[in-house]
Design a protein around this motif. Sequence first.
Motif, PDB file in Angstrom:
ATOM      1  N   GLU A 253      14.931 -27.321  36.714  1.00 30.93           N
ATOM      2  CA  GLU A 253      15.821 -26.465  35.663  1.00 30.93           C
ATOM      3  C   GLU A 253      15.388 -26.400  34.387  1.00 30.93           C
ATOM      4  N   ILE A 254      14.400 -26.927  33.646  1.00 29.49           N
ATOM      5  CA  ILE A 254      13.678 -26.839  32.528  1.00 29.49           C
ATOM      6  C   ILE A 254      12.431 -25.757  32.608  1.00 29.49           C
ATOM      7  N   VAL A 255      11.826 -25.770  33.855  1.00 26.34           N
ATOM      8  CA  VAL A 255      10.943 -24.908  33.827  1.00 26.34           C
ATOM      9  C   VAL A 255      11.646 -23.512  34.118  1.00 26.34           C
ATOM     10  N   GLN A 256      12.774 -23.422  34.848  1.00 27.85           N
ATOM     11  CA  GLN A 256      13.547 -22.094  34.909  1.00 27.85           C
ATOM     12  C   GLN A 256      13.792 -21.511  33.679  1.00 27.85           C
ATOM     13  N   ALA A 257      14.220 -22.301  32.940  1.00 27.05           N
ATOM     14  CA  ALA A 257      14.711 -21.908  31.539  1.00 27.05           C
ATOM     15  C   ALA A 257      13.631 -21.486  30.533  1.00 27.05           C
ATOM     16  N   PHE A 258      12.354 -22.503  30.648  1.00 28.63           N
ATOM     17  CA  PHE A 258      11.302 -22.042  30.038  1.00 28.63           C
ATOM     18  C   PHE A 258      10.180 -22.218  30.856  1.00 28.63           C
ATOM     19  N   PRO A 259       9.758 -20.747  31.622  1.00 25.70           N
ATOM     20  CA  PRO A 259       8.614 -20.929  32.508  1.00 25.70           C
ATOM     21  C   PRO A 259       7.372 -21.224  32.190  1.00 25.70           C
ATOM     22  N   ARG A 260       6.386 -21.625  32.957  1.00 32.59           N
ATOM     23  CA  ARG A 260       5.176 -22.090  32.743  1.00 32.59           C
ATOM     24  C   ARG A 260       4.180 -20.952  32.744  1.00 32.59           C
ATOM     25  N   ASN A 261       4.550 -20.025  33.537  1.00 33.82           N
ATOM     26  CA  ASN A 261       3.832 -18.821  33.366  1.00 33.82           C
ATOM     27  C   ASN A 261       2.183 -18.734  33.253  1.00 33.82           C
ATOM     28  N   ASN A 262       1.664 -19.555  34.383  1.00 29.61           N
ATOM     29  CA  ASN A 262       0.091 -19.601  34.301  1.00 29.61           C
ATOM     30  C   ASN A 262      -0.383 -20.514  33.227  1.00 29.61           C
ATOM     31  N   PHE A 263       0.445 -21.581  32.606  1.00 31.23           N
ATOM     32  CA  PHE A 263       0.225 -22.387  31.636  1.00 31.23           C
ATOM     33  C   PHE A 263      -0.940 -23.143  31.622  1.00 31.23           C
ATOM     34  N   LYS A 264      -1.276 -23.727  32.844  1.00 32.39           N
ATOM     35  CA  LYS A 264      -2.626 -24.465  33.150  1.00 32.39           C
ATOM     36  C   LYS A 264      -3.708 -23.721  32.824  1.00 32.39           C
ATOM     37  N   GLN A 265      -3.613 -22.468  33.038  1.00 33.56           N
ATOM     38  CA  GLN A 265      -4.933 -21.483  32.809  1.00 33.56           C
ATOM     39  C   GLN A 265      -4.950 -21.025  31.401  1.00 33.56           C
ATOM     40  N   GLU A 266      -3.953 -20.917  30.871  1.00 30.88           N
ATOM     41  CA  GLU A 266      -3.784 -20.335  29.367  1.00 30.88           C
ATOM     42  C   GLU A 266      -3.721 -21.290  28.273  1.00 30.88           C
TER      43      GLU A 266
ATOM     44  N   ALA B 152       8.931 -30.844  18.095  1.00 30.89           N
ATOM     45  CA  ALA B 152       8.513 -30.121  19.140  1.00 30.89           C
ATOM     46  C   ALA B 152       8.127 -28.724  18.749  1.00 30.89           C
ATOM     47  N   LEU B 153       9.143 -28.108  18.005  1.00 33.18           N
ATOM     48  CA  LEU B 153       8.869 -26.755  17.716  1.00 33.18           C
ATOM     49  C   LEU B 153       7.689 -26.388  16.737  1.00 33.18           C
ATOM     50  N   PHE B 154       7.475 -27.349  15.962  1.00 34.08           N
ATOM     51  CA  PHE B 154       6.301 -27.228  14.928  1.00 34.08           C
ATOM     52  C   PHE B 154       5.093 -27.943  15.543  1.00 34.08           C
ATOM     53  N   HIS B 155       5.076 -28.654  16.677  1.00 37.43           N
ATOM     54  CA  HIS B 155       4.068 -29.370  16.867  1.00 37.43           C
ATOM     55  C   HIS B 155       2.672 -28.628  16.916  1.00 37.43           C
ATOM     56  N   ASP B 156       2.803 -27.504  17.582  1.00 39.22           N
ATOM     57  CA  ASP B 156       1.710 -26.565  17.739  1.00 39.22           C
ATOM     58  C   ASP B 156       1.465 -25.427  17.055  1.00 39.22           C
TER      59      ASP B 156
ATOM     60  N   SER C   7       6.623 -25.483  23.907  1.00 41.38           N
ATOM     61  CA  SER C   7       7.597 -26.486  22.726  1.00 41.38           C
ATOM     62  C   SER C   7       8.924 -26.759  23.289  1.00 41.38           C
ATOM     63  N   ASN C   8       9.605 -25.950  23.820  1.00 38.29           N
ATOM     64  CA  ASN C   8      10.862 -26.183  24.221  1.00 38.29           C
ATOM     65  C   ASN C   8      10.881 -27.162  25.360  1.00 38.29           C
ATOM     66  N   ARG C   9      10.004 -26.911  26.486  1.00 36.58           N
ATOM     67  CA  ARG C   9       9.829 -27.764  27.475  1.00 36.58           C
ATOM     68  C   ARG C   9       9.515 -29.365  26.842  1.00 36.58           C
TER      69      ARG C   9
ATOM     70  N   SER D 273       5.209 -38.434  24.755  1.00 36.88           N
ATOM     71  CA  SER D 273       5.522 -38.141  25.938  1.00 36.88           C
ATOM     72  C   SER D 273       5.911 -37.170  26.506  1.00 36.88           C
ATOM     73  N   GLY D 274       6.820 -36.227  25.724  1.00 37.54           N
ATOM     74  CA  GLY D 274       6.922 -34.694  26.263  1.00 37.54           C
ATOM     75  C   GLY D 274       5.679 -34.178  26.381  1.00 37.54           C
ATOM     76  N   VAL D 275       4.800 -34.011  25.570  1.00 40.79           N
ATOM     77  CA  VAL D 275       3.750 -33.157  25.426  1.00 40.79           C
ATOM     78  C   VAL D 275       2.847 -33.837  26.478  1.00 40.79           C
ATOM     79  N   GLY D 276       2.598 -34.956  26.847  1.00 43.80           N
ATOM     80  CA  GLY D 276       1.801 -35.799  28.065  1.00 43.80           C
ATOM     81  C   GLY D 276       2.288 -35.001  29.319  1.00 43.80           C
ATOM     82  N   LEU D 277       3.703 -35.012  29.548  1.00 41.96           N
ATOM     83  CA  LEU D 277       3.993 -34.385  30.658  1.00 41.96           C
ATOM     84  C   LEU D 277       3.725 -32.992  30.856  1.00 41.96           C
ATOM     85  N   ASP D 278       3.864 -32.302  29.807  1.00 45.19           N
ATOM     86  CA  ASP D 278       3.949 -30.899  30.024  1.00 45.19           C
ATOM     87  C   ASP D 278       2.460 -30.530  30.342  1.00 45.19           C
ATOM     88  N   VAL D 279       1.691 -30.969  29.414  1.00 46.82           N
ATOM     89  CA  VAL D 279       0.042 -30.616  29.589  1.00 46.82           C
ATOM     90  C   VAL D 279      -0.793 -31.262  30.530  1.00 46.82           C
TER      91      VAL D 279
END
Length: 212
Positions: A151-164, A62-66, A35-37, A130-136
């Motif tokens: 810089e954004i991913v460093q602050a809010f890591p993806r941590n196996n996001f594609k699989q989870e 963004a904070l509420f979207h999911d 959500s932060n990304r 647009s933000g959702v489309g880029l991140d997902v």
Amino acid sequence: MLNEIAGIKIPDSILARDARDILREHGNDLLWNHSNRVFLFGAIKGKEANKKFDLELLYISALFHDLGLTKEYSSPDLRFEVDGANAARSFLQQYQVPEGSIRLVWDAIALHTTIGIAEHKESEVSLLYSGVGLDVMGDGFKQFPADLREEIVQAFPRNNFKQEIIPAFYEGFKHKPETTFGNIKSDVVEFCKPNFKPKNFCECILHSPWKS
């Protein structure tokens, strides 16, 4: 929370802080980082395109979207996007936010998976989409500045996001798969539950009660 990330100031009003607390309480690290990304990706795209938009409204969206994927906010019969939008509306009404602003947030959340529509709406709606489309799905990945992306991913890591993220989506609406009819989340149900037979639009027409 950092005050600024990738050149974007993080909203820190009482409204913003309370919204953060809700996501932290009812979400998990996957949804928090995602959500932060999404917010930062959308805000940067809006800034670079010189779009006029309300940074705080985009942040709340963004904070509420999911949030509709969580047990606390998931209804038995509505699309998860609508659950999140309704939660945001109820939240904002407590702070006497103008009705027009509430409608923008509601639309942004409710339409964030609606391809071909959201990108043509108001800035807050299109930027969240647009933000959702880029991140997902990586939409616009190559066009987005690599240094800001990192810089954004460093602050809010993806941590196996594609699989989870796919099983996280499914977990959020597996009790109401019929709500995915006509939207891209039906792909998630079919992926996670191969024997699921979704409703078919053509069959709905042919088997309607009309004689001809």
